[in-house]
Design a protein around this motif. Sequence first.
Motif, PDB file in Angstrom:
ATOM      1  N   ARG A  78       0.802  -1.219   0.000  1.00  0.00           N
ATOM      2  CA  ARG A  78       0.000   0.000   0.000  1.00  0.00           C
ATOM      3  C   ARG A  78       0.838   1.273   0.000  1.00  0.00           C
ATOM      4  NH1 ARG A  78      -4.892   0.826  -1.412  1.00  0.00           N
ATOM      5  NH2 ARG A  78      -5.199   2.458   0.139  1.00  0.00           N
ATOM      6  N   ARG A  79       2.084   1.182   0.382  1.00  0.00           N
ATOM      7  CA  ARG A  79       2.885   2.396   0.545  1.00  0.00           C
ATOM      8  C   ARG A  79       3.965   2.500  -0.531  1.00  0.00           C
ATOM      9  NH1 ARG A  79       1.862   4.978   5.362  1.00  0.00           N
ATOM     10  NH2 ARG A  79       0.720   3.789   6.933  1.00  0.00           N
ATOM     11  N   HIS A  80       3.550   2.429  -1.783  1.00  0.00           N
ATOM     12  CA  HIS A  80       4.505   2.611  -2.876  1.00  0.00           C
ATOM     13  C   HIS A  80       5.216   3.955  -2.745  1.00  0.00           C
ATOM     14  CE1 HIS A  80       4.410  -0.581  -5.869  1.00  0.00           C
ATOM     15  NE2 HIS A  80       3.129  -0.744  -5.633  1.00  0.00           N
ATOM     16  N   PRO A  81       6.529   3.984  -2.833  1.00  0.00           N
ATOM     17  CA  PRO A  81       7.234   5.271  -2.872  1.00  0.00           C
ATOM     18  C   PRO A  81       6.893   6.036  -4.154  1.00  0.00           C
ATOM     19  CG  PRO A  81       8.747   3.444  -2.402  1.00  0.00           C
ATOM     20  CD  PRO A  81       7.455   2.838  -2.851  1.00  0.00           C
ATOM     21  N   ILE A  82       7.093   7.346  -4.103  1.00  0.00           N
ATOM     22  CA  ILE A  82       7.062   8.141  -5.323  1.00  0.00           C
ATOM     23  C   ILE A  82       8.372   7.900  -6.050  1.00  0.00           C
ATOM     24  CG2 ILE A  82       6.909  10.458  -6.304  1.00  0.00           C
ATOM     25  CD1 ILE A  82       5.628  11.314  -3.613  1.00  0.00           C
ATOM     26  N   SER A  83       8.296   7.682  -7.343  1.00  0.00           N
ATOM     27  CA  SER A  83       9.497   7.466  -8.145  1.00  0.00           C
ATOM     28  C   SER A  83       9.736   8.672  -9.044  1.00  0.00           C
ATOM     29  CB  SER A  83       9.354   6.195  -8.995  1.00  0.00           C
ATOM     30  OG  SER A  83      10.513   5.983  -9.776  1.00  0.00           O
ATOM     31  N   PHE A  84      10.890   9.299  -8.882  1.00  0.00           N
ATOM     32  CA  PHE A  84      11.338  10.359  -9.777  1.00  0.00           C
ATOM     33  C   PHE A  84      12.357   9.701 -10.711  1.00  0.00           C
ATOM     34  CE2 PHE A  84       9.798  12.380  -5.999  1.00  0.00           C
ATOM     35  CZ  PHE A  84       9.230  13.575  -6.402  1.00  0.00           C
ATOM     36  N   LEU A  85      11.953   9.484 -11.942  1.00  0.00           N
ATOM     37  CA  LEU A  85      12.713   8.647 -12.876  1.00  0.00           C
ATOM     38  C   LEU A  85      13.304   9.496 -13.991  1.00  0.00           C
ATOM     39  CD1 LEU A  85      13.341   5.642 -13.677  1.00  0.00           C
ATOM     40  CD2 LEU A  85      11.248   5.723 -15.031  1.00  0.00           C
ATOM     41  N   GLY A 100      -3.758   0.379 -16.469  1.00  0.00           N
ATOM     42  CA  GLY A 100      -3.583   0.630 -17.894  1.00  0.00           C
ATOM     43  C   GLY A 100      -2.554   1.715 -18.199  1.00  0.00           C
ATOM     44  N   PHE A 101      -1.853   2.198 -17.154  1.00  0.00           N
ATOM     45  CA  PHE A 101      -0.849   3.236 -17.357  1.00  0.00           C
ATOM     46  C   PHE A 101       0.358   2.677 -18.119  1.00  0.00           C
ATOM     47  CE2 PHE A 101       3.108   5.293 -15.968  1.00  0.00           C
ATOM     48  CZ  PHE A 101       2.842   6.604 -16.338  1.00  0.00           C
ATOM     49  N   LYS A 102       0.824   3.438 -19.116  1.00  0.00           N
ATOM     50  CA  LYS A 102       2.005   3.038 -19.882  1.00  0.00           C
ATOM     51  C   LYS A 102       2.696   4.297 -20.383  1.00  0.00           C
ATOM     52  CE  LYS A 102       3.487   0.014 -23.671  1.00  0.00           C
ATOM     53  NZ  LYS A 102       3.026  -0.936 -24.726  1.00  0.00           N
ATOM     54  N   LEU A 111      10.154  11.386 -15.445  1.00  0.00           N
ATOM     55  CA  LEU A 111       8.793  11.023 -15.048  1.00  0.00           C
ATOM     56  C   LEU A 111       8.683  11.047 -13.532  1.00  0.00           C
ATOM     57  CD1 LEU A 111       5.946   9.652 -15.753  1.00  0.00           C
ATOM     58  CD2 LEU A 111       7.125   7.472 -15.350  1.00  0.00           C
ATOM     59  N   ILE A 112       7.605  11.667 -13.028  1.00  0.00           N
ATOM     60  CA  ILE A 112       7.204  11.473 -11.634  1.00  0.00           C
ATOM     61  C   ILE A 112       6.074  10.453 -11.665  1.00  0.00           C
ATOM     62  CG2 ILE A 112       6.320  12.509  -9.520  1.00  0.00           C
ATOM     63  CD1 ILE A 112       7.218  15.222 -10.509  1.00  0.00           C
ATOM     64  N   TYR A 113       6.225   9.369 -10.895  1.00  0.00           N
ATOM     65  CA  TYR A 113       5.176   8.350 -10.895  1.00  0.00           C
ATOM     66  C   TYR A 113       4.901   7.880  -9.477  1.00  0.00           C
ATOM     67  CZ  TYR A 113       2.426   4.231 -12.093  1.00  0.00           C
ATOM     68  OH  TYR A 113       1.410   3.313 -12.197  1.00  0.00           O
ATOM     69  N   ALA A 114       3.627   8.025  -9.075  1.00  0.00           N
ATOM     70  CA  ALA A 114       3.166   7.523  -7.772  1.00  0.00           C
ATOM     71  C   ALA A 114       1.969   6.622  -8.038  1.00  0.00           C
ATOM     72  CB  ALA A 114       2.780   8.690  -6.870  1.00  0.00           C
ATOM     73  N   GLU A 168      -4.048   6.450  -2.497  1.00  0.00           N
ATOM     74  CA  GLU A 168      -5.477   6.482  -2.822  1.00  0.00           C
ATOM     75  C   GLU A 168      -5.702   6.940  -4.265  1.00  0.00           C
ATOM     76  OE1 GLU A 168      -7.994   5.468  -0.990  1.00  0.00           O
ATOM     77  OE2 GLU A 168      -6.660   4.882   0.655  1.00  0.00           O
ATOM     78  N   LYS A 169      -4.808   7.802  -4.744  1.00  0.00           N
ATOM     79  CA  LYS A 169      -4.973   8.370  -6.072  1.00  0.00           C
ATOM     80  C   LYS A 169      -3.634   8.330  -6.811  1.00  0.00           C
ATOM     81  CE  LYS A 169      -6.472  12.666  -8.334  1.00  0.00           C
ATOM     82  NZ  LYS A 169      -6.925  14.071  -8.080  1.00  0.00           N
ATOM     83  N   PRO A 170      -3.570   7.696  -7.986  1.00  0.00           N
ATOM     84  CA  PRO A 170      -2.304   7.658  -8.720  1.00  0.00           C
ATOM     85  C   PRO A 170      -1.938   9.036  -9.267  1.00  0.00           C
ATOM     86  CG  PRO A 170      -4.061   6.758 -10.074  1.00  0.00           C
ATOM     87  CD  PRO A 170      -4.650   7.003  -8.719  1.00  0.00           C
ATOM     88  N   PHE A 171      -0.646   9.240  -9.505  1.00  0.00           N
ATOM     89  CA  PHE A 171      -0.168  10.515 -10.045  1.00  0.00           C
ATOM     90  C   PHE A 171       0.973  10.231 -11.011  1.00  0.00           C
ATOM     91  CE2 PHE A 171       2.717  14.069 -10.246  1.00  0.00           C
ATOM     92  CZ  PHE A 171       1.898  15.184 -10.325  1.00  0.00           C
ATOM     93  N   TYR A 172       0.981  10.938 -12.148  1.00  0.00           N
ATOM     94  CA  TYR A 172       2.147  10.869 -13.015  1.00  0.00           C
ATOM     95  C   TYR A 172       2.322  12.185 -13.756  1.00  0.00           C
ATOM     96  CZ  TYR A 172      -0.601  10.366 -17.321  1.00  0.00           C
ATOM     97  OH  TYR A 172      -1.451  10.592 -18.378  1.00  0.00           O
ATOM     98  N   TYR A 173       3.556  12.482 -14.086  1.00  0.00           N
ATOM     99  CA  TYR A 173       3.899  13.705 -14.813  1.00  0.00           C
ATOM    100  C   TYR A 173       5.177  13.419 -15.592  1.00  0.00           C
ATOM    101  CZ  TYR A 173       5.959  18.348 -15.565  1.00  0.00           C
ATOM    102  OH  TYR A 173       6.552  19.448 -16.119  1.00  0.00           O
TER     103      TYR A 173
END
Length: 340
Positions: A78-85, A100-102, A111-114, A168-173
């Motif tokens: 449940r506690r995935h880190p935020i990844s700054f890639l 379905g995120f790709k 990429l910022i991916y949470a 609770e809510k995914p995030f990507y940029y």
Amino acid sequence: MKPFTVVVDSYKYQDRFESFSKHFDGSLHEDCKEFTVEIENSFGSGNLKGINFDSGMSLQMFDVNFNHEIDILYDMGRRHPISFLYVKEGSVEVINNLSGFKQTITENEALIYAPEGDSTYSILMPNHKNVKMVQVNVVRYLFLQKIECDLDTIPEPLAEMFRDTTGEKPFYYATSSDPSSLNAITNLFNNKQSGLERKLHMESYATKLITSLIKTFRIEHNPNNSGYVFTKNNIKLINEAKNYILKNIRETPTVKVLSRKLGINTNKLQKGFQLLFNKSVRQFIITAKLHVAQQLIEEGDMTISEIADHLGYTNKGHFSQLFKKEFGILPSEYNIRSRK
């Protein structure tokens, strides 16, 4: 042929890198809790490095050429880190089959991916291609203790992302890496220091990478005093201008030439450089040339005069003064110190 899958399910880098070493049949080294796996076998060649810092931040670096397609599968609960890639060379795919995120991240992109909680996601690495990738991971509930008082100073979507400790809510940029990020990545891969200096150096550049992406997000999503609105495409064009300058560093173009070439207003291009890089186009070009000069001096294959000529400076005295203004030392003195 299906990708070769390696599951990452531990926050502890000792466990994680022991797993990498076992799966890739590599040699594992540890130096004051910085872990390195060296690979030179049927899986491919290169190295993987990782280190945990304080406040829930950690750094992972890949400099590899795999003979098989590799699926690094992150299953962190449940506690995935935020990844700054960040990808410096080659490309990778980030895939979450549940949502379905790709997203493909290619050279000089970030990429910022949470991901949402209870999901898994993969970083898919290609075969027979050099990949240099930096991943700064942030454990939110720990990092919040460090930044919570300042969360209201960053754009609300980012603040919400940091506060969402259970996904609770995914995030990507996704965006292009700016010169500050590229400089940090280069320094991370080229770091030859050891001991405390090395660890502090790596932590400072990992922090710099997070800072650069936050700044780019802010510029793209918030109005600025110039009256210009910068869209994602504008940011892309400004980064293309930056890349064009760096690839033509010997004979750099004028602002008008850049504007016509990329199809962006001259004033907007100038303001974009000020916002993204804290420099005018001309100042950026000068700084870029001087950093190339610094690198060439360290390599030791050219004289100072040859370096000045190579970078388009006919007045060697002017070149030396610009170098001193940037680095606090004349190029001749820097040359002597770099030889010691």
